[in-house]
Design a protein around this motif. Structure first.
Motif, mmCIF file in Angstrom:
data_model
loop_
_atom_site.group_PDB
_atom_site.id
_atom_site.type_symbol
_atom_site.label_atom_id
_atom_site.label_comp_id
_atom_site.label_asym_id
_atom_site.label_seq_id
_atom_site.Cartn_x
_atom_site.Cartn_y
_atom_site.Cartn_z
ATOM 1 N N HIS A 45 0.823 -1.211 0.000
ATOM 2 C CA HIS A 45 0.000 0.000 0.000
ATOM 3 C C HIS A 45 0.858 1.263 0.000
ATOM 4 C CE1 HIS A 45 -3.539 2.491 0.895
ATOM 5 N NE2 HIS A 45 -2.691 3.205 1.629
ATOM 6 N N LEU A 46 1.912 1.279 0.807
ATOM 7 C CA LEU A 46 2.717 2.497 0.945
ATOM 8 C C LEU A 46 3.477 2.840 -0.331
ATOM 9 C CD1 LEU A 46 4.041 2.080 4.600
ATOM 10 C CD2 LEU A 46 2.224 3.590 3.781
ATOM 11 N N THR A 49 0.883 4.259 -2.860
ATOM 12 C CA THR A 49 0.226 5.545 -2.600
ATOM 13 C C THR A 49 1.190 6.675 -2.263
ATOM 14 O OG1 THR A 49 -0.093 4.954 -0.261
ATOM 15 C CG2 THR A 49 -1.864 4.378 -1.813
ATOM 16 N N PHE A 406 -3.978 -3.064 4.993
ATOM 17 C CA PHE A 406 -4.324 -1.947 4.107
ATOM 18 C C PHE A 406 -4.882 -0.771 4.907
ATOM 19 C CE2 PHE A 406 -5.002 -4.773 0.108
ATOM 20 C CZ PHE A 406 -3.634 -4.777 -0.105
ATOM 21 N N GLU A 407 -5.662 -1.072 5.945
ATOM 22 C CA GLU A 407 -6.178 -0.004 6.806
ATOM 23 C C GLU A 407 -5.034 0.710 7.512
ATOM 24 O OE1 GLU A 407 -9.274 0.553 10.579
ATOM 25 O OE2 GLU A 407 -9.147 -1.372 9.525
ATOM 26 N N GLY A 409 -1.962 0.848 6.404
ATOM 27 C CA GLY A 409 -1.262 1.596 5.361
ATOM 28 C C GLY A 409 -1.916 2.941 5.088
ATOM 29 N N ARG A 410 -3.246 2.946 5.040
ATOM 30 C CA ARG A 410 -3.958 4.216 4.823
ATOM 31 C C ARG A 410 -3.718 5.187 5.977
ATOM 32 N NH1 ARG A 410 -7.787 0.546 2.562
ATOM 33 N NH2 ARG A 410 -8.854 0.307 4.570
ATOM 34 N N LEU A 411 -3.652 4.671 7.201
ATOM 35 C CA LEU A 411 -3.382 5.513 8.357
ATOM 36 C C LEU A 411 -2.004 6.162 8.251
ATOM 37 C CD1 LEU A 411 -3.992 6.482 11.291
ATOM 38 C CD2 LEU A 411 -2.980 4.315 12.078
ATOM 39 N N GLU A 413 -0.122 6.481 5.544
ATOM 40 C CA GLU A 413 -0.152 7.377 4.377
ATOM 41 C C GLU A 413 -0.709 8.752 4.774
ATOM 42 O OE1 GLU A 413 -2.856 7.968 0.349
ATOM 43 O OE2 GLU A 413 -3.011 6.105 1.530
ATOM 44 N N GLY A 414 -1.831 8.746 5.485
ATOM 45 C CA GLY A 414 -2.432 10.005 5.920
ATOM 46 C C GLY A 414 -1.538 10.775 6.865
ATOM 47 N N LYS A 417 1.181 12.414 4.805
ATOM 48 C CA LYS A 417 0.683 13.496 3.945
ATOM 49 C C LYS A 417 0.247 14.719 4.731
ATOM 50 C CE LYS A 417 -0.761 10.707 -0.046
ATOM 51 N NZ LYS A 417 -1.903 10.214 -0.860
#
Length: 458
Positions: A45-46, A49, A406-407, A409-411, A413-414, A417
């Protein structure tokens, strides 16, 4: 094709660095500790994204892929297909794998925090729970996890050498791992030859005297933790009959209308096998020389020594249990006060796993065996995260691990960013980690990534 046992001897103790061709790298430096499914999914994921992120994956074994490589039954190759996806992730020039490196020993958490913008702990729940009952130190009482590692060639388990000269094996637990080891013990040797089981395990199993495997659980058929696919395989196994105690199924059929799928389908199949087997099963079972015997409502109270082999297990004292409360999948259980002894010459514990703190600075809940975290963020350690079984406990299958990773990874990533993780200041990442490793052990082995990946799925 069977895997060679030589995998187990790969550069033990010497870090194996499977390097990308890049040298110094710019952008967010991320470190993943643990090269199993959780580690690879979050890495996938990382790098997808965050186009400027670089991920270094550290693993204490010399090879990647964790339970997918060493925990999946040799006759379930389709489950291992995900290795192809992980290999593509590892081939990304912004990903680096470093094997034979242990957190807390070769590199500390504090060192990784200094070297990387984000540290992700995904090294799993790899330690076995013990029963804590008398006689547990007798010979031939083994962890099912290590038995799986033995026949799959996991480094460190290749010399387990289980004594298969007994005719009866007791498997404690009724999950998929328990069914996997039962199936391997009872499968025809010609069937095992068609799998990728290791050569040393195949040789030992070809000489096995095991004829009977009991699968012992403290609750009832409604609470069995294995899945329907694994049960079907046992019911149809060549040369093996399934034996049930019909009294264990009292009230089960009446309860079926209130059970949700897929639990209902599993319970229906169990009840059918026990109470009204198909004619084709009965015909095949007539000539079967081996038996698979799920036993419900029994809990181990003590292990008893063999009268013929000093220091070796010869029987289990089982407490008879009963459920209390309304029938459900999570129904409670208690002992009745009655006991019975069953003879066996090999015991495999499959009662669950727990994580351990690999480094003293990791906040850890020893009772539940997980890192103390809030939705993947490790308590009190900014920039440190955890995922997979290390964060949730040993629950679910690989699809659950994928969703969790994946969850996470989204954390992360956020956080990168939005500046929660300040990735604008350069961190040395692996370039400095390599110096630390070399200072602790000069001349450590380096192996090209492409060369490793060529052999990775063999």
């Amino acid at each position: 094709m069977r895997r060679a046992s030589t995998l187990c001897s790969l550069a033990k103790g010497a870090p194996l660095r499977f390097l990308s061709t890049s040298s110094a790298r710019q952008g967010p430096q991320v470190c993943v500790v643990g090269a199993g499914p959780a580690g690879f999914y979050v890495t996938q994921h990382l790098v997808k994204t965050l186009p400027d992120a670089n991920v270094d994956i550290y693993e204490k074994l010399p090879v990647p892929f964790g339970l997918v490589r060493f925990g999946v039954a040799p006759d379930h190759p389709e489950v291992k297909n995900v290795i192809n996806t992980f290999t593509k992730t590892a081939q990304n020039p912004r990903v680096r794998f470093v094997g034979n490196v242990s957190l807390g020993k070769d590199l500390s958490l504090q060192e990784l925090q200094r070297l990387y913008h984000a540290v992700i702990l995904t090294y799993g729940a790899e330690h076995d729970k013990s029963l804590g009952i008398p006689g547990e130190d007798l010979e031939n009482i083994l962890s099912a996890r290590r038995f799986v590692g033995w026949y799959n060639g996991q480094p460190g388990d290749e010399n387990l050498n289980p004594d298969l000269s007994t005719d009866t094996v007791a498997v404690l637990g009724q999950g998929n791992v328990a069914l996997d080891v039962a199936r391997v013990l009872l499968a025809p040797i010609d069937y095992l030859k068609s799998t990728d089981i290791t050569a040393h395990a195949l040789e030992a199993l070809s000489k096995s005297q095991v004829k009977r495997v009991m699968l012992i659980g403290r609750r009832g058929p409604v609470q069995a933790a294995f899945t329907i696919k694994e049960l079907r395989e046992m019911l149809k196994m060549e040369g093996c009959k399934s034996v049930f105690q019909q009294d264990d199924f009292k009230g089960v059929q009446e309860f079926l209308p209130s059970v949700a799928r897929p639990r209902k389908r599993l319970t229906e199949l169990l009840a059918q096998a026990a109470l009204d087997p198909k004619a084709e099963w009965l015909e095949a079972w007539k000539t079967a020389e081996r038996s698979f015997e799920p036993i419900f409502y029994r809990s181990p109270a003590a292990f008893l020594p063999s009268s013929s082999k000093a220091g070796t297990v010869g029987a289990i004292k089982l407490a008879v249990t009963e459920l209390h409360g309304e029938m459900s999948e999570t129904q409670g259980v208690k002992n009745t006060g009655a006991f019975e002894d069953v003879k066996c010459g090999l015991v495999l514990r499959s009662i669950g796993y727990k994580g351990l703190p690999a480094d003293p600075d990791i906040p850890f809940d020893s009772k539940s065996g997980v890192v103390i975290n809030s939705k993947g963020k490790v308590k009190g350690l900014p920039g440190v995260y955890c995922g997979g079984w290390l964060g949730t406990g040993p629950v679910g299958v690989i699809v659950n691990t994928m969703g969790n990773a994946f969850e996470l990874g989204r954390l992360i990533e956020g956080d990168i960013k939005d500046g929660t993780i300040n990735a604008t200041t350069a961190r040395p990442g692996y370039m400095e980690a390599a110096k630390i490793l070399d200072n602790k052990g000069p001349g450590r082995a380096r192996t090209a990534l492409a060369r490793m990946l060529k052999r990775g799925s063999q």
